[in-house]
Design an enzyme around this catalytic site. Structure first.
Site, PDB file in Angstrom:
ATOM      1  CE  LYS A 207      -3.554   2.130   2.924  1.00 36.28           C
ATOM      2  NZ  LYS A 207      -4.482   1.909   4.047  1.00 36.28           N
ATOM      3  CD  GLU A 213       9.347  -5.995   7.381  1.00 39.24           C
ATOM      4  OE1 GLU A 213       9.055  -4.888   6.868  1.00 39.24           O
ATOM      5  OE2 GLU A 213       9.093  -6.275   8.562  1.00 39.24           O
ATOM      6  N   GLY A 268      -4.872  -2.273   5.342  1.00 36.34           N
ATOM      7  CA  GLY A 268      -4.091  -3.413   4.851  1.00 36.34           C
ATOM      8  C   GLY A 268      -4.772  -4.743   5.117  1.00 36.34           C
ATOM      9  NE  ARG A 269      -6.412  -4.368  11.307  1.00 40.39           N
ATOM     10  CZ  ARG A 269      -5.773  -3.201  11.393  1.00 40.39           C
ATOM     11  NH1 ARG A 269      -4.665  -2.989  10.685  1.00 40.39           N
ATOM     12  NH2 ARG A 269      -6.228  -2.242  12.156  1.00 40.39           N
ATOM     13  CD  GLU A 354      -1.873  -4.946  11.903  1.00 38.83           C
ATOM     14  OE1 GLU A 354      -0.668  -4.692  11.989  1.00 38.83           O
ATOM     15  OE2 GLU A 354      -2.409  -5.299  10.836  1.00 38.83           O
ATOM     16  CG  HIS A 386      -4.900 -36.759  16.100  1.00 41.91           C
ATOM     17  ND1 HIS A 386      -5.168 -38.043  16.514  1.00 41.91           N
ATOM     18  CD2 HIS A 386      -5.868 -36.437  15.201  1.00 41.91           C
ATOM     19  CE1 HIS A 386      -6.233 -38.495  15.865  1.00 41.91           C
ATOM     20  NE2 HIS A 386      -6.684 -37.534  15.066  1.00 41.91           N
ATOM     21  CE  LYS A 506       6.012  -1.087  10.100  1.00 44.46           C
ATOM     22  NZ  LYS A 506       5.135  -0.318   9.193  1.00 44.46           N
TER      23      LYS A 506
HETATM   24  C1  G6Q Z   1      -2.496  -3.985   8.021  1.00 46.42           C
HETATM   25  C2  G6Q Z   1      -1.262  -3.345   8.462  1.00 46.42           C
HETATM   26  C3  G6Q Z   1       0.002  -4.003   7.960  1.00 46.42           C
HETATM   27  C4  G6Q Z   1       0.345  -3.703   6.507  1.00 46.42           C
HETATM   28  C5  G6Q Z   1       1.781  -4.147   6.248  1.00 46.42           C
HETATM   29  C6  G6Q Z   1       2.190  -3.919   4.815  1.00 46.42           C
HETATM   30  O1  G6Q Z   1      -3.595  -3.612   8.299  1.00 46.42           O
HETATM   31  O2  G6Q Z   1      -1.314  -2.014   8.158  1.00 46.42           O
HETATM   32  O3  G6Q Z   1      -0.016  -5.403   8.123  1.00 46.42           O
HETATM   33  O4  G6Q Z   1      -0.542  -4.349   5.653  1.00 46.42           O
HETATM   34  O5  G6Q Z   1       2.647  -3.465   7.126  1.00 46.42           O
HETATM   35  O6  G6Q Z   1       2.073  -2.579   4.473  1.00 46.42           O
HETATM   36  P1  G6Q Z   1       2.236  -2.124   2.995  1.00 46.42           P
HETATM   37  O7  G6Q Z   1       1.134  -2.708   2.188  1.00 46.42           O
HETATM   38  O8  G6Q Z   1       2.175  -0.612   3.024  1.00 46.42           O
HETATM   39  O9  G6Q Z   1       3.568  -2.616   2.519  1.00 46.42           O
END
Ligand code: G6Q
Length: 544
Positions: A207, A213, A268-269, A354, A386, A506
């Site tokens: 996003k 990462e 994001g989620r 989250e 199990h 972070k």
């Molecule tokens: C989700 C969070 C988080 C995000 C990641 C990736 O709700 O905000 O999990 O999706 O940190 O972020 P980017 O899509 O910006 O790389």
């Protein structure tokens, strides 16, 4: 006047009611009402919910529904669907529901209808997905793409991986899909070790397009591609981006014509049905992706319009509040009896924790007298049986369970499916009713052994059933949990849509990286533990 949650009349009535009924056994509740198993059920968007095996009475439900009213759940739902900026700490609307709104519906953000933009991106994704699926999107050397690697993390990874695994039955088997998220180089190395760069397409899903990462993995992917194809021009054929940040995408060297956009009002989620789902669409095709969206939308409409007493997300959310707030249950186990849903619990962990792992109210007041999000966890059945089910049956913790099962298997093999589903019903039954010491003794068990073989029961569960795992049903299932999270957040008076909690780590990592890599020994000013760990790591790496 607005009360803090625990001062609300319905909350206090629930507390008094809890004192009266918390020792009542499900055996009694079922014996007292022969219709209970039919009565305490609800159905919507292809999902059937049996919530009869909960430690509730009609009075419990009445009070939970009263609590929802007192917390203005209705008003909050309307505000979300209207596009109000309910994510107040980031001043954003929260409109994942617009991602699955049919063309022609109107949803405004700042006076602009967002639905046409949503459909324009879906159309662009469909055009691209068809080219890749049809072997017409060619790599730099003219060979068709055979491998699709999604690079993303968190919300830009968990949804795509979960959906790919869940819908694998519907996926194009001529294509290979991989997902790289971890900054650990092993993730990239293992995901690509058997792939040919000339046939590999990377989807960089981010996003913000600034996530450490993802950017590290994207740069490594770029180098991996160039090492084989030796020409910058290859990047345009082998990389596409999914992002809200066109400037950063351009800087990375991806042609913004190959960028699929989304918007700041998609968290994001909550983004797996936005362009973040591009890998899903390539895997299952645009028609199946639209079916997935239709399933989401069906549940959205149910959530928006159904009275709370028949509203699946409302019921699921309120029941979670009940155990969490009054029984002090710390966790919820999600137990899908479908191997395709193996990543569903991991996906739900981010969605739930989250979102609702918060410690202050919307007004910023510290929450010190009630719980917020429980810990979600789980594994597909029957494997979990199990392993950790022992604790659910006979441990001292109360763990509400969600069992998820289907009428038909997508891979009918002999009697496997009947065996699988008999375990769903048996587990829910055993948890609820247990096995008394008298029964155990009557079977001839010696008295000293009887306590070990006794199952107390009275352990609550939902059973969620659907006909089969289709794209529509997956959409409805995800939306069910999304909205259940919303309901919980509304009761707890928190903001489910920000995630400031991930920031501190972070920032500290960014400070420490140069201290690990510098030539000369750095001045360290952390606590004594962190300083010593950094020195030890430097020594392991042969640095001063
Ligand atoms: C989700 C969070 C988080 C995000 C990641 C990736 O709700 O905000 O999990 O999706 O940190 O972020 P980017 O899509 O910006 O790389």
């Amino acid at each position: 006047m607005t009360h803090p949650l625990t001062q609300r009349p319905a909350w206090q009535a629930l507390a008094a009611h809890f004192d009266q009924i918390h020792q009542v056994h499900l055996r009694t509740l079922f014996a007292d009402d022969p219709q209970r198993g039919q009565r305490l059920t609800a159905e919507a968007a292809g999902l059937f919910l049996d919530y009869s095996k909960h430690r509730i009475t009609d009075e419990t439900l009445r009070l939970l529904l009263a609590l929802a009213e007192e917390c203005d759940l209705r008003g909050r739902i309307d505000a979300m669907f209207r596009g109000d900026k309910i994510n107040i700490t980031e001043n954003r609307a929260v409109l994942h529901v617009a991602l699955r709104a049919p063309a022609g519906q109107h949803i405004d953000v700042d006076g602009v209808d967002v639905v046409p933009d949503v459909h324009a991106v879906l159309d662009k994704m469909a055009g691209f997905a068809r080219l890749v699926r049809g072997g017409q999107w060619l790599g730099y050397t003219g060979r068709p793409i055979r491998n699709v690697v999604n690079i993303g993390i968190g919300g830009s990874d968990l949804g795509p991986v979960m959906a790919y695994e869940a819908l694998r039955h519907y996926s194009a088997r001529t294509l290979t899909f991989r997902f790289v998220s971890n900054v650990d180089g092993t993730d990239f190395a293992e995901a690509t070790h058997d792939l040919d760069p000339a046939e590999t397409l990377f989807i960089v899903a981010s996003k913000t397009f600034t996530t450490q990462e993802t950017m590290a993995n994207a740069h490594t992917a770029r180098a991996w591609t160039l090492a084989a194809l030796h020409d910058e021009a290859a990047i345009a054929r082998h990389f596409v981006a999914v992002s809200t940040n066109a400037a950063k995408v351009g800087e990375f060297g991806i042609d913004t014509a190959n960028m699929f956009g989304f918007w700041d009002w998609v968290g994001g989620r909550y983004s797996m049905d936005s362009a973040i789902g591009l890998s899903t669409m390539i895997a299952v095709g645009p028609e199946n992706f639209h079916a997935l969206l239709a399933g989401f939308h069906a549940m959205d409409e149910h959530f928006r319009t159904a009275p709370f007493e028949r509203n699946l997300p409302a019921l699921l959310g309120l029941l979670t509040v009940w155990y969490n707030g009054f029984f002090d249950a710390q966790t919820v186990a999600v137990l899908p009896y479908d191997q395709y849903l193996k990543r569903f619990p991991a996906y739900l962990q981010q969605l739930t924790m989250e979102s609702n792992g918060k410690r202050v109210t919307l007004a910023g007041a510290a929450i010190d007298d009630y719980q917020t999000s429980p810990i979600y966890w789980g594994e597909p059945g029957t494997n979990g049986q199990h392993s950790f089910y022992q604790l659910i049956h006979q441990g001292v913790k109360l763990i509400p369970c969600d069992f998820i099962g289907f009428g038909h298997s997508l891979n009918p093999l002999g009697n496997h499916h009947d065996l699988l589903m008999s375990n769903v019903f048996a587990q829910a039954e055993a948890l609820a009713f247990g096995k008394s010491t008298e029964q155990v003794l009557a079977e001839g068990t010696p008295a000293w052994l009887a306590p070990h073989r006794t199952f107390p029961g009275n352990r609550p569960s939902n059973v969620i059933l659907a006909e089969r795992l289709t794209p529509e049903i997956l959409g409805a299932l995800v939306a069910l949990y999304e909205h259940s999270v919303f309901v919980q957040g509304a009761i707890w008076d928190i903001n489910p849509f920000d995630q400031w909690g991930v920031e501190l780590g972070k920032a500290l990592a960014n400070r420490i990286t140069p201290e690990l890599t510098s030539e000369a020994a750095p001045e360290l000013s952390h606590d004594s533990s962190t300083n010593a760990l950094i020195r030890r790591y430097r020594a392991l790496r042969g640095r001063a």
